[in-house]
Design an enzyme around this catalytic site. Structure first.
Site, PDB file in Angstrom:
ATOM      1  N   ARG A  89      39.131  44.670  35.733  1.00  0.00           N
ATOM      2  CA  ARG A  89      40.056  43.756  36.854  1.00  0.00           C
ATOM      3  C   ARG A  89      41.354  43.839  36.644  1.00  0.00           C
ATOM      4  O   ARG A  89      41.894  44.635  35.899  1.00  0.00           O
ATOM      5  CB  ARG A  89      39.674  42.146  36.837  1.00  0.00           C
ATOM      6  CG  ARG A  89      39.660  41.573  35.358  1.00  0.00           C
ATOM      7  CD  ARG A  89      39.703  40.271  35.355  1.00  0.00           C
ATOM      8  NE  ARG A  89      39.784  39.779  34.141  1.00  0.00           N
ATOM      9  CZ  ARG A  89      40.987  39.574  33.320  1.00  0.00           C
ATOM     10  NH1 ARG A  89      42.082  39.737  33.786  1.00  0.00           N
ATOM     11  NH2 ARG A  89      40.935  39.097  32.160  1.00  0.00           N
ATOM     12  N   GLY A  91      45.195  42.052  35.827  1.00  0.00           N
ATOM     13  CA  GLY A  91      45.599  40.937  34.985  1.00  0.00           C
ATOM     14  C   GLY A  91      45.315  41.216  33.581  1.00  0.00           C
ATOM     15  O   GLY A  91      44.751  42.070  33.101  1.00  0.00           O
ATOM     16  N   ILE A 159      42.728  34.223  38.967  1.00  0.00           N
ATOM     17  CA  ILE A 159      42.417  35.482  39.679  1.00  0.00           C
ATOM     18  C   ILE A 159      42.375  36.784  39.085  1.00  0.00           C
ATOM     19  O   ILE A 159      43.582  36.952  38.845  1.00  0.00           O
ATOM     20  CB  ILE A 159      42.815  34.979  41.067  1.00  0.00           C
ATOM     21  CG1 ILE A 159      42.469  33.868  41.720  1.00  0.00           C
ATOM     22  CG2 ILE A 159      42.267  36.237  42.185  1.00  0.00           C
ATOM     23  CD1 ILE A 159      42.806  33.472  42.914  1.00  0.00           C
ATOM     24  N   GLY A 160      41.549  37.348  39.108  1.00  0.00           N
ATOM     25  CA  GLY A 160      41.534  38.762  38.739  1.00  0.00           C
ATOM     26  C   GLY A 160      40.515  39.697  39.395  1.00  0.00           C
ATOM     27  O   GLY A 160      39.418  39.339  39.344  1.00  0.00           O
ATOM     28  N   CYS A 189      47.126  35.062  31.109  1.00  0.00           N
ATOM     29  CA  CYS A 189      47.659  35.861  31.959  1.00  0.00           C
ATOM     30  C   CYS A 189      48.941  36.645  31.586  1.00  0.00           C
ATOM     31  O   CYS A 189      49.355  36.861  32.741  1.00  0.00           O
ATOM     32  CB  CYS A 189      47.434  35.187  33.368  1.00  0.00           C
ATOM     33  SG  CYS A 189      45.897  34.338  33.681  1.00  0.00           S
TER      34      CYS A 189
END
Length: 236
Positions: A89, A91, A159-160, A189
């Site tokens: 993902r 991040g 969110i990633g 993050c």
């Protein structure tokens, strides 16, 4: 316009690695559905789309395509009793653990005619809408590089995402009643000077993952213009 049903796979309390395996089966199902669809089919019909929901059963630090911990930091985190896992993902490093909702939407962005940036904005809009449903009017998305959803300078949802051949995976982690002290041992993050918060902290009472499943799914349906249908874990 509704874009057809999206399967919901609620795994409950489950190790992070198991949730990833279910997600990969769902990605395979979405790719197979696209391959078998006819050229004249309506976008959204038999798309194989799903969203995998779970609560991590144990503490684990994960990182995306950049920001892997060095050997010394990794040893320090393991010594605290946490697992470590690389994820496909975007991040940097973050924490997943009990009291957190993990949501991995597996959506076909080509069918939805939705660019990746628009999809990430949709995830942020989903969580903002959900938070406001619960009375958290201050919830907001911030400009890049501050992805996710924030209460002031504290992130409530990370969110990633990953997208391969227009099929999404990974997604978001929403802190419900998470033990936030786990975040003290990392720079979440990769954002210096920012904090982390939870629904329980912001609302002033204990909020479990199961407490918020329905309002979360209501917001999901509204933002992604679909209906959700609970389903069994494919492959089990």
């Amino acid at each position: 316009m509704s874009r057809g049903p999206v399967r919901v796979l609620w795994l409950g309390l489950r190790p992070y690695a198991e949730a990833l395996r279910v997600q990969e089966r769902c990605v395979g199902a979405a790719r197979a559905a696209r391959a078998s669809s006819s050229p004249g089919s309506i976008p959204g019909d038999s798309s194989g789309e799903s969203v995998v929901l779970s609560e991590p059963a144990g503490p684990v630090y994960t990182w995306g395509l950049r920001g892997a911990p060095g050997a010394e930091e990794a040893a320090r985190l393991r010594a605290r009793g946490a697992g470590l896992a690389a994820a496909r993902r975007g991040g940097q490093i973050t924490f997943h653990g009990p009291g957190q909702l993990l949501a991995f939407p597996v959506l076909d962005l080509r069918r939805r005619r939705l660019p990746l940036r628009g999809y990430v904005a949709g995830l942020e809009a989903l969580v903002v809408r959900f938070c406001r449903r619960l009375g958290l009017a201050a919830a907001r998305a911030l400009p890049p590089p501050c992805t996710g959803v924030w209460m002031g300078d504290s992130k409530i949802c990370a969110i990633g995402v990953h997208c391969g051949n227009h099929i999404t995976s990974h997604g978001l982690a929403l802190n419900c009643c998470t033990d936030l002290t786990w975040f003290d041992h990392i720079v979440p993050c990769g954002l210096e000077g920012k904090g982390v918060t939870s629904l329980s902290r912001e609302l002033g009472h204990h909020v479990t993952v199961e407490d918020i499943l329905q309002p979360f799914l209501d917001s999901f349906q509204e933002v992604f213009e679909c209906t959700v249908v609970f389903s069994e874990d494919p492959g089990d």
